[in-house]
Motif scaffolding. Structure first.
Motif, PDB file in Angstrom:
ATOM      1  N   ASP A  93      -5.634  -2.937  -6.562  1.00 34.38           N
ATOM      2  CA  ASP A  93      -4.745  -1.997  -5.881  1.00 34.38           C
ATOM      3  C   ASP A  93      -4.900  -2.255  -4.382  1.00 34.38           C
ATOM      4  O   ASP A  93      -5.940  -1.927  -3.796  1.00 34.38           O
ATOM      5  CB  ASP A  93      -5.158  -0.566  -6.228  1.00 34.38           C
ATOM      6  CG  ASP A  93      -4.256   0.477  -5.584  1.00 34.38           C
ATOM      7  OD1 ASP A  93      -3.692   0.201  -4.498  1.00 34.38           O
ATOM      8  OD2 ASP A  93      -4.138   1.581  -6.139  1.00 34.38           O
TER       9      ASP A  93
ATOM     10  N   GLU B 145      -3.630  -0.909  -1.616  1.00 32.39           N
ATOM     11  CA  GLU B 145      -3.804   0.243  -0.730  1.00 32.39           C
ATOM     12  C   GLU B 145      -5.204   0.842  -0.867  1.00 32.39           C
ATOM     13  O   GLU B 145      -5.845   1.187   0.127  1.00 32.39           O
ATOM     14  CB  GLU B 145      -2.737   1.304  -1.016  1.00 32.39           C
ATOM     15  CG  GLU B 145      -1.317   0.835  -0.747  1.00 32.39           C
ATOM     16  CD  GLU B 145      -1.132   0.294   0.666  1.00 32.39           C
ATOM     17  OE1 GLU B 145      -1.689   0.876   1.623  1.00 32.39           O
ATOM     18  OE2 GLU B 145      -0.441  -0.725   0.814  1.00 32.39           O
ATOM     19  N   LEU B 146      -5.672   0.964  -2.111  1.00 34.81           N
ATOM     20  CA  LEU B 146      -7.018   1.478  -2.331  1.00 34.81           C
ATOM     21  C   LEU B 146      -8.055   0.519  -1.754  1.00 34.81           C
ATOM     22  O   LEU B 146      -9.031   0.947  -1.125  1.00 34.81           O
ATOM     23  CB  LEU B 146      -7.271   1.680  -3.829  1.00 34.81           C
ATOM     24  CG  LEU B 146      -8.685   2.152  -4.216  1.00 34.81           C
ATOM     25  CD1 LEU B 146      -9.013   3.482  -3.545  1.00 34.81           C
ATOM     26  CD2 LEU B 146      -8.821   2.241  -5.726  1.00 34.81           C
TER      27      LEU B 146
END
Length: 199
Positions: free
Chosen positions: A155, A157-158
């Motif tokens: 992910d 963004e994470l």
């Protein structure tokens, strides 16, 4: 009628770059000295810069627009990473979190945090200021996936949050005084890569 009198006259006076510099620097200085954004006034900035309020209003429609330009000046986009390796590029970008050679930044940024929760405009400004670095991090992560070094299901963004938040908190709040900031970017990157490396 002489040639000089017949020559067309340019409308208005040319904008003074020196006045622009003085106004922006004065706004930054006042914030660094402890003025809150709410308390900071155009009059105070004009007095500090040695100009009239009209000079400021000819350049900016109000305080928000002026501060927008001042903070952009204070936190310019980061340089492109060296492109040597995914790990080294991540370390270079993570090392920029919460770091700025201008000592006024460390005094101003903590004061802006509460404003971001109360002002949508300040929140948008903060997002604009940090987005270039986040974009570069995403590009390095994407390259890592394409090279087969990182998991293709990560992910982004994470992962960007995991990479940037620890050092930012350490530099702004000194949350863990026993941590050595000199090697912290590398340690953060290595810890995150251990979780996102391709199997």
């Amino acid at each position: 009628m002489t040639e000089t009198m017949d020559a067309p006259r340019a409308p208005g006076r040319p904008r003074s770059i020196r006045a622009d510099e003085a106004i922006l620097e004065s706004a930054i200085d006042l914030l660094a000295e402890g003025s809150t954004i709410e308390a900071l006034s155009i009059e105070a900035i004009a007095t500090r810069a040695g100009v009239g309020k009209a000079t400021i209003y000819r350049r900016w429609p109000g305080k928000e627009a002026l501060l927008h330009d001042a903070l952009r000046r204070l936190k310019p986009p980061p340089p492109e990473p060296p492109g040597q390796s995914v790990r080294e590029d991540l370390i270079a970008l993570v090392g920029m979190s919460g770091h700025n050679p201008d000592p006024r930044v460390s005094k101003i940024m903590p004061c802006l945090m509460p404003m971001m929760n109360r002002s949508p405009e300040q929140y948008r400004l903060y997002q604009e200021l940090v987005e270039p670095r986040r974009r570069m991090l995403r590009e390095v992560l994407r390259r890592g996936v394409e090279l087969g070094e990182l998991r293709d299901d990560l992910d982004p963004e994470l992962t960007v949050a995991l990479l940037t938040a620890p050092l930012l908190m350490q530099r702004l709040l000194r949350a863990q005084p026993d941590l050595d900031e000199r090697d912290l970017p590398a340690r953060i990157v290595d810890a995150v890569i251990a979780g996102i490396a391709a199997r």
